[in-house]
Design an enzyme around this catalytic site. Structure first.
Site, short mmCIF file in Angstrom:
data_model
loop_
_atom_site.label_atom_id
_atom_site.label_comp_id
_atom_site.label_asym_id
_atom_site.label_seq_id
_atom_site.Cartn_x
_atom_site.Cartn_y
_atom_site.Cartn_z
CB ALA A 142 -0.36 0.13 1.45
CB SER A 143 1.09 4.43 0.67
OG SER A 143 0.20 4.52 1.01
#
Length: 421
Positions: free
Chosen positions: A238-239
């Site tokens: 994520a990110s």
């Protein structure tokens, strides 16, 4: 959505801690008490509030373990580990601005989390060391208890500011119960490798994950009872971890990729936070670095969030000025120098998501760009999910909607790795 802090940054990080509650990483009342002790944009009050709750939870865990209550001990130790993580979150330990508290707090996270491993009820867990260049990458392998046949493997990657103990609350808590082995590890610029070993970040995560896959192959040969199905390996992040997952997906050994709220080009992120005209003039050599450093230093003095963000980047890149940080950020892109996309090498199915209420990224300039670059996969092998409200995953990294992202991730992986239950 209800706000706990005026600061967008503090509010987001508080929700991040609350997000671990369904998986044992937080207790609501403990968090609310901590919130009442925190002053907006004051990192010292943030630290004090969470260290108090961490010490209390650790003591509860010790008490429960002494009395033979392993269930309560596990829960308390998980909370303590997460609160210790939170207590040190606002601090950096870079050469230009050292903080002697960073490494001891990181060690408290590790020590407390280690107490939970033999107590986990979601599967079996073990600590591993993965050789990488002249270092050993710390890793955890979480296994389903039922391994009568080989199980698929999910590599869960951290991002810019996460540590792998926090990753437990996302995929490692659920994966083994769904029949997956989950491996977490900390690569260059992450977690303990940054804090203790001083390894700095690098963009070519396909190299890092490649070494991890090599290790798993050797580990499986030496430990056949773990029953890892290395023909069914997926990667998720994520990110910045989503960017890393996409870089890793070029490895033909990766059978599926889930990239949650990634960026396509970190320079676009910079341009959304710093005047494009100033950046263009500096990059062309018309404005000297000392001027840009001065402007960014003033911004850091005026905003704790800006101070934290730039300071973090300077730390994990191993540099001592904002403009050096900008130079490093230019390297973190999915585009090649000739304008083509690295994603044209990806052959596995990919799920990519965006968040319209992201604290950092713009879905239109990041997620859609990623999705378009995967057009060669066809609609059967690429999927896009742009969430708009917080409960639907609209915050960055799906904070506040962990259960939903876990459900969608494993639904996608089940489909493309041929997992049936």
């Amino acid at each position: 959505m209800h706000r706990f802090f005026k600061s967008e940054f503090f509010n987001f990080e508080f929700i991040r801690i609350l997000s671990a509650a369904p998986y044992g990483g937080a207790e609501i009342a403990e968090c609310l008490v901590a919130a009442g002790q925190i002053t907006n944009d004051d990192p010292e009050s943030w630290h004090r509030a969470w260290i108090i709750q961490a010490d209390k939870a650790k003591a509860l865990g010790d008490e429960a373990l002494h009395s033979g209550d392993t269930v309560s001990a596990r829960r308390a130790y998980l909370r303590a580990s997460n609160y210790y993580r939170a207590s040190g979150y606002m601090f950096h330990d870079r050469p230009g601005a050292p903080d002697a508290r960073v490494l001891p707090l990181a060690q408290q996270v590790l020590d407390t989390y280690a107490l939970t491993l033999p107590l986990l009820d979601t599967g079996e867990a073990s600590q591993l060391k993965i050789p990488f260049e002249n270092y050993q990458l710390a890793a955890y392998l979480y296994l389903p208890r039922d391994r009568t046949k080989p199980v698929p493997v999910l590599l869960s990657l951290g991002g810019a500011d996460s540590i792998q103990e926090e990753l437990y609350y996302v995929y490692a808590a659920s994966g083994p119960q769904l029949g997956y082995a989950v491996l977490t590890f900390e690569g260059p610029g992450q977690g303990i490798t940054l804090r203790r070993d001083k390894m700095h970040m690098r963009p070519d995560w396909e190299v890092v994950v490649g070494r991890v896959l090599d290790f798993l192959t050797a580990y499986m040969q030496q430990n056949p009872s773990v029953q890892l199905d290395l023909s069914r390996v997926a990667v998720v992040g994520a990110s910045m971890g989503g960017y890393y997952a996409l870089r890793a997906a070029v490895d033909p050994r990766i059978g599926a990729c889930v990239s949650i709220d990634p960026f396509y080009d970190m320079w676009d992120f910079v341009r959304n936070h710093v005047s494009p005209a100033l950046l263009n003039a500096w990059n062309a050599g018309w404005v000297p670095s000392r001027v840009v450093n001065g402007i960014m230093s003033m911004a850091m003095a005026a905003s704790f969030q800006a101070k934290w963000e730039v300071g973090l980047a300077m730390w994990f890149f191993g540099v001592d000025s904002p403009t050096q940080t900008l130079r490093h950020m230019m390297k973190y892109t999915l585009a090649r120098a000739d304008g083509t996309s690295r994603l044209d090498q990806v052959k596995c199915p990919v799920l990519v998501s965006g968040a319209t209420q992201s604290l950092y990224l713009e879905p239109e300039s990041d997620v859609l760009r990623v999705f378009d670059a995967l057009a060669h996969l066809g609609d059967e092998r690429r999927e896009i999910w742009i969430a708009r409200s917080p409960e639907e995953g609209g915050l960055q990294a799906k904070i506040g909607a962990i259960g939903l992202v876990v459900q969608r991730t494993f639904r996608f992986l089940d489909q493309h790795l041929n997992v049936t239950r």
